[in-house]
Design a protein around this motif. Structure first.
Motif, PDB file in Angstrom:
ATOM      1  N   LEU A   1       0.562  -1.350   0.401  1.00 37.93           N
ATOM      2  CA  LEU A   1      -0.146  -0.212   0.086  1.00 37.93           C
ATOM      3  C   LEU A   1       0.470   1.022  -0.050  1.00 37.93           C
ATOM      4  CD1 LEU A   1      -2.954  -0.665   2.040  1.00 37.93           C
ATOM      5  CD2 LEU A   1      -3.049   0.164   0.367  1.00 37.93           C
ATOM      6  N   SER A   2       1.128   1.797  -0.926  1.00 34.69           N
ATOM      7  CA  SER A   2       2.111   2.653  -1.067  1.00 34.69           C
ATOM      8  C   SER A   2       1.968   3.160  -2.533  1.00 34.69           C
ATOM      9  CB  SER A   2       3.689   2.513  -0.977  1.00 34.69           C
ATOM     10  OG  SER A   2       4.563   3.446  -1.681  1.00 34.69           O
ATOM     11  N   LEU A   3       1.797   4.824  -2.587  1.00 33.95           N
ATOM     12  CA  LEU A   3       1.719   5.700  -3.501  1.00 33.95           C
ATOM     13  C   LEU A   3       3.087   6.688  -4.220  1.00 33.95           C
ATOM     14  CD1 LEU A   3      -1.923   6.718  -4.036  1.00 33.95           C
ATOM     15  CD2 LEU A   3      -1.126   3.976  -4.898  1.00 33.95           C
ATOM     16  N   ASN A   4       4.570   6.261  -3.807  1.00 36.77           N
ATOM     17  CA  ASN A   4       5.774   6.449  -4.738  1.00 36.77           C
ATOM     18  C   ASN A   4       5.585   6.315  -5.742  1.00 36.77           C
ATOM     19  OD1 ASN A   4       7.586   4.015  -4.635  1.00 36.77           O
ATOM     20  ND2 ASN A   4       7.023   3.880  -2.329  1.00 36.77           N
ATOM     21  N   GLU A   5       6.481   6.751  -6.484  1.00 37.41           N
ATOM     22  CA  GLU A   5       6.735   6.705  -8.098  1.00 37.41           C
ATOM     23  C   GLU A   5       7.780   5.552  -8.081  1.00 37.41           C
ATOM     24  OE1 GLU A   5       9.913   9.796  -9.270  1.00 37.41           O
ATOM     25  OE2 GLU A   5       8.062  11.403  -8.555  1.00 37.41           O
ATOM     26  N   LYS A   6       8.473   4.841  -7.389  1.00 37.73           N
ATOM     27  CA  LYS A   6       8.445   3.154  -7.499  1.00 37.73           C
ATOM     28  C   LYS A   6       7.170   2.091  -7.541  1.00 37.73           C
ATOM     29  CE  LYS A   6      13.177   4.928  -8.153  1.00 37.73           C
ATOM     30  NZ  LYS A   6      14.280   4.439  -7.172  1.00 37.73           N
TER      31      LYS A   6
ATOM     32  N   ASN B   1       4.690  -0.314  -7.062  1.00 38.75           N
ATOM     33  CA  ASN B   1       4.114  -1.133  -7.863  1.00 38.75           C
ATOM     34  C   ASN B   1       2.666  -1.001  -7.967  1.00 38.75           C
ATOM     35  OD1 ASN B   1       6.384  -2.867  -9.161  1.00 38.75           O
ATOM     36  ND2 ASN B   1       6.226  -4.388  -7.813  1.00 38.75           N
ATOM     37  N   LEU B   2       2.236  -0.684  -7.069  1.00 46.21           N
ATOM     38  CA  LEU B   2       0.624   0.141  -6.996  1.00 46.21           C
ATOM     39  C   LEU B   2       0.213   1.277  -7.948  1.00 46.21           C
ATOM     40  CD1 LEU B   2      -2.322  -0.312  -5.744  1.00 46.21           C
ATOM     41  CD2 LEU B   2      -2.255   0.555  -3.310  1.00 46.21           C
ATOM     42  N   ARG B   3       0.863   1.992  -8.116  1.00 38.35           N
ATOM     43  CA  ARG B   3       1.592   2.845  -8.152  1.00 38.35           C
ATOM     44  C   ARG B   3       1.199   3.207  -9.435  1.00 38.35           C
ATOM     45  NH1 ARG B   3       3.382   9.203  -7.147  1.00 38.35           N
ATOM     46  NH2 ARG B   3       2.951  10.114  -8.879  1.00 38.35           N
ATOM     47  N   LYS B   4       2.211   1.626 -10.342  1.00 33.70           N
ATOM     48  CA  LYS B   4       2.099   1.389 -11.790  1.00 33.70           C
ATOM     49  C   LYS B   4       1.146   0.947 -12.275  1.00 33.70           C
ATOM     50  CE  LYS B   4       7.287   1.061 -10.864  1.00 33.70           C
ATOM     51  NZ  LYS B   4       8.188   0.324 -11.264  1.00 33.70           N
ATOM     52  N   MET B   5       0.421   0.066 -11.532  1.00 31.99           N
ATOM     53  CA  MET B   5      -0.605  -0.812 -11.729  1.00 31.99           C
ATOM     54  C   MET B   5      -1.628   0.493 -11.780  1.00 31.99           C
ATOM     55  SD  MET B   5      -3.961  -2.047 -10.388  1.00 31.99           S
ATOM     56  CE  MET B   5      -3.798  -2.042  -8.721  1.00 31.99           C
ATOM     57  N   LEU B   6      -2.448   1.055 -11.199  1.00 32.54           N
ATOM     58  CA  LEU B   6      -3.327   2.153 -10.931  1.00 32.54           C
ATOM     59  C   LEU B   6      -3.164   3.001 -11.615  1.00 32.54           C
ATOM     60  CD1 LEU B   6      -3.804   3.129  -7.080  1.00 32.54           C
ATOM     61  CD2 LEU B   6      -4.893   1.131  -8.211  1.00 32.54           C
ATOM     62  N   ALA B   7      -2.004   3.475 -12.127  1.00 33.67           N
ATOM     63  CA  ALA B   7      -1.513   4.688 -13.382  1.00 33.67           C
ATOM     64  C   ALA B   7      -1.847   3.667 -14.601  1.00 33.67           C
ATOM     65  CB  ALA B   7       0.163   5.279 -13.146  1.00 33.67           C
ATOM     66  N   SER B   8      -1.899   2.515 -14.718  1.00 35.84           N
ATOM     67  CA  SER B   8      -1.947   2.109 -16.433  1.00 35.84           C
ATOM     68  C   SER B   8      -3.136   1.992 -16.705  1.00 35.84           C
ATOM     69  CB  SER B   8      -1.016   1.016 -16.335  1.00 35.84           C
ATOM     70  OG  SER B   8      -0.991  -0.322 -17.245  1.00 35.84           O
ATOM     71  N   TRP B   9      -3.609   1.388 -15.626  1.00 35.45           N
ATOM     72  CA  TRP B   9      -5.287   1.463 -15.316  1.00 35.45           C
ATOM     73  C   TRP B   9      -6.080   2.412 -15.857  1.00 35.45           C
ATOM     74  CZ3 TRP B   9      -7.841  -2.278 -10.919  1.00 35.45           C
ATOM     75  CH2 TRP B   9      -9.076  -2.320 -11.294  1.00 35.45           C
ATOM     76  N   ARG B  10      -5.607   3.287 -15.137  1.00 41.66           N
ATOM     77  CA  ARG B  10      -6.356   4.589 -15.130  1.00 41.66           C
ATOM     78  C   ARG B  10      -5.785   5.451 -17.098  1.00 41.66           C
ATOM     79  NH1 ARG B  10      -3.922   8.824 -11.549  1.00 41.66           N
ATOM     80  NH2 ARG B  10      -6.474   9.745 -11.747  1.00 41.66           N
ATOM     81  N   GLY B  11      -4.952   5.066 -17.055  1.00 41.71           N
ATOM     82  CA  GLY B  11      -4.789   5.327 -18.952  1.00 41.71           C
ATOM     83  C   GLY B  11      -3.008   6.541 -17.991  1.00 41.71           C
TER      84      GLY B  11
ATOM     85  N   ASP C   1      -1.150   9.463 -14.985  1.00 43.57           N
ATOM     86  CA  ASP C   1      -0.336   8.860 -13.943  1.00 43.57           C
ATOM     87  C   ASP C   1      -1.025   9.666 -12.590  1.00 43.57           C
ATOM     88  OD1 ASP C   1       1.182   8.153 -11.852  1.00 43.57           O
ATOM     89  OD2 ASP C   1       3.270   9.181 -12.311  1.00 43.57           O
ATOM     90  N   PHE C   2      -0.801   9.898 -11.328  1.00 44.13           N
ATOM     91  CA  PHE C   2      -1.458  10.867 -10.128  1.00 44.13           C
ATOM     92  C   PHE C   2      -0.261  11.924 -10.560  1.00 44.13           C
ATOM     93  CE2 PHE C   2      -2.566   6.695  -9.132  1.00 44.13           C
ATOM     94  CZ  PHE C   2      -3.791   6.520  -8.540  1.00 44.13           C
ATOM     95  N   THR C   3      -1.541  13.235  -9.804  1.00 47.10           N
ATOM     96  CA  THR C   3      -0.433  14.238  -9.913  1.00 47.10           C
ATOM     97  C   THR C   3      -0.262  13.984  -8.107  1.00 47.10           C
ATOM     98  OG1 THR C   3      -2.562  15.117  -8.738  1.00 47.10           O
ATOM     99  CG2 THR C   3      -2.445  15.196 -11.276  1.00 47.10           C
ATOM    100  N   GLU C   4       0.956  15.301  -7.880  1.00 44.37           N
ATOM    101  CA  GLU C   4       1.442  14.954  -6.856  1.00 44.37           C
ATOM    102  C   GLU C   4       0.188  15.026  -5.691  1.00 44.37           C
ATOM    103  OE1 GLU C   4       4.440  17.564  -3.474  1.00 44.37           O
ATOM    104  OE2 GLU C   4       4.796  18.294  -6.014  1.00 44.37           O
ATOM    105  N   ASP C   5      -0.586  16.083  -5.377  1.00 47.62           N
ATOM    106  CA  ASP C   5      -1.757  15.716  -5.131  1.00 47.62           C
ATOM    107  C   ASP C   5      -2.540  14.915  -4.968  1.00 47.62           C
ATOM    108  OD1 ASP C   5      -1.225  18.160  -3.622  1.00 47.62           O
ATOM    109  OD2 ASP C   5      -2.362  19.077  -5.073  1.00 47.62           O
ATOM    110  N   GLU C   6      -3.076  14.264  -5.765  1.00 47.30           N
ATOM    111  CA  GLU C   6      -3.555  12.654  -6.031  1.00 47.30           C
ATOM    112  C   GLU C   6      -2.676  11.736  -5.083  1.00 47.30           C
ATOM    113  OE1 GLU C   6      -5.666  13.273  -9.911  1.00 47.30           O
ATOM    114  OE2 GLU C   6      -4.324  12.366 -10.186  1.00 47.30           O
ATOM    115  N   ALA C   7      -1.604  11.785  -5.330  1.00 42.84           N
ATOM    116  CA  ALA C   7      -0.732  10.033  -4.915  1.00 42.84           C
ATOM    117  C   ALA C   7      -0.659  10.582  -3.644  1.00 42.84           C
ATOM    118  CB  ALA C   7       0.694  10.178  -5.298  1.00 42.84           C
TER     119      ALA C   7
END
Length: 209
Positions: free
Chosen positions: A77-82, A84-94, A96-102
């Motif tokens: 459960l981490s949304l730092n730039e590296k 895997n959860l963030r990478k998966m979510l960014a790919s799903w959304r199409g 990446d997250f903004t700084e505030d969203e993350a």
């Protein structure tokens, strides 16, 4: 009288590798556990996400009739730039997250959301088995509609605990949950590892999920 352990030889049928329409239907907050990663013991806050494949139906138990195949994957459960959860979510959304969203995102928003999953076959470390793995995830293509969900939707977290959902999990998942800081705190078991990871569910953002 002998008590003989046997091997029936029955093998689970793998989902063929390829692209599938899928829908997220279950979210299990495992909690903060210790994992051995490349020989280093790390404390990680984990979640397990499960998808159903509504176009890939099989009979697993005759009494239940046809049911959709499903596949799960665990993430920290981490949304730092590296992460895997963030990478998966960014790919799903199409995107990446903004700084505030993350800063904070309630991932239970994923429940019911469709996507495309690319499944690959991967050998186990000892080479004795082959299993399915999610190779990639992407949004639904324009004009393509994913069938409605079939399995009941469920979320298991420590703020809204359900023993019914917990008891339906595979034994290895229940064992992981029981080893977590959060489960031990909930059941008044002494905790011996620190929980210094991000959690989810607070100050949720207005993302397209």
């Amino acid at each position: 009288m002998a008590i003989n352990a046997t091997n029936s030889g029955a093998k689970r049928e793998l989902i063929p590798a390829g692209n599938y329409m899928a829908r997220c239907y279950q979210m299990i907050h495992i909690g903060t556990v210790e994992e051995n990663i490349l020989g280093e013991l790390k404390t990680l806050n984990k979640v397990r996400i499960r998808w159903e494949l509504p176009t890939e139906m099989r009979v697993f138990k005759p009494e239940n009739g046809e049911q959709p195949c499903a596949i799960s994957k665990s993430y920290t459960l981490s949304l730092n730039e590296k992460a895997n959860l963030r990478k998966m979510l960014a790919s799903w959304r199409g995107k990446d997250f903004t700084e505030d969203e993350a800063k904070k995102f309630d991932i239970s928003k994923l429940i019911g959301v469709p996507c495309m999953l690319n499944l690959i076959h991967k050998p186990s470390k000892d080479g004795t088995k082959v299993y399915e793995e999610i190779g990639s995830i992407s949004p639904m293509p324009k004009g393509v509609v994913c069938p409605d969900g079939i399995n009941p939707q469920s979320v298991l977290d420590y703020e809204n605990w359900s023993w019914d959902i917990f008891n339906k999990q595979p034994d290895f998942i229940k064992a992981m949950i029981e080893s977590s800081v959060e489960f031990k705190a909930m059941t008044n078991i002494p905790v011996d590892i620190a929980n210094d990871n991000d959690t989810h569910g607070e100050n949720e953002t207005d993302l397209p999920f």
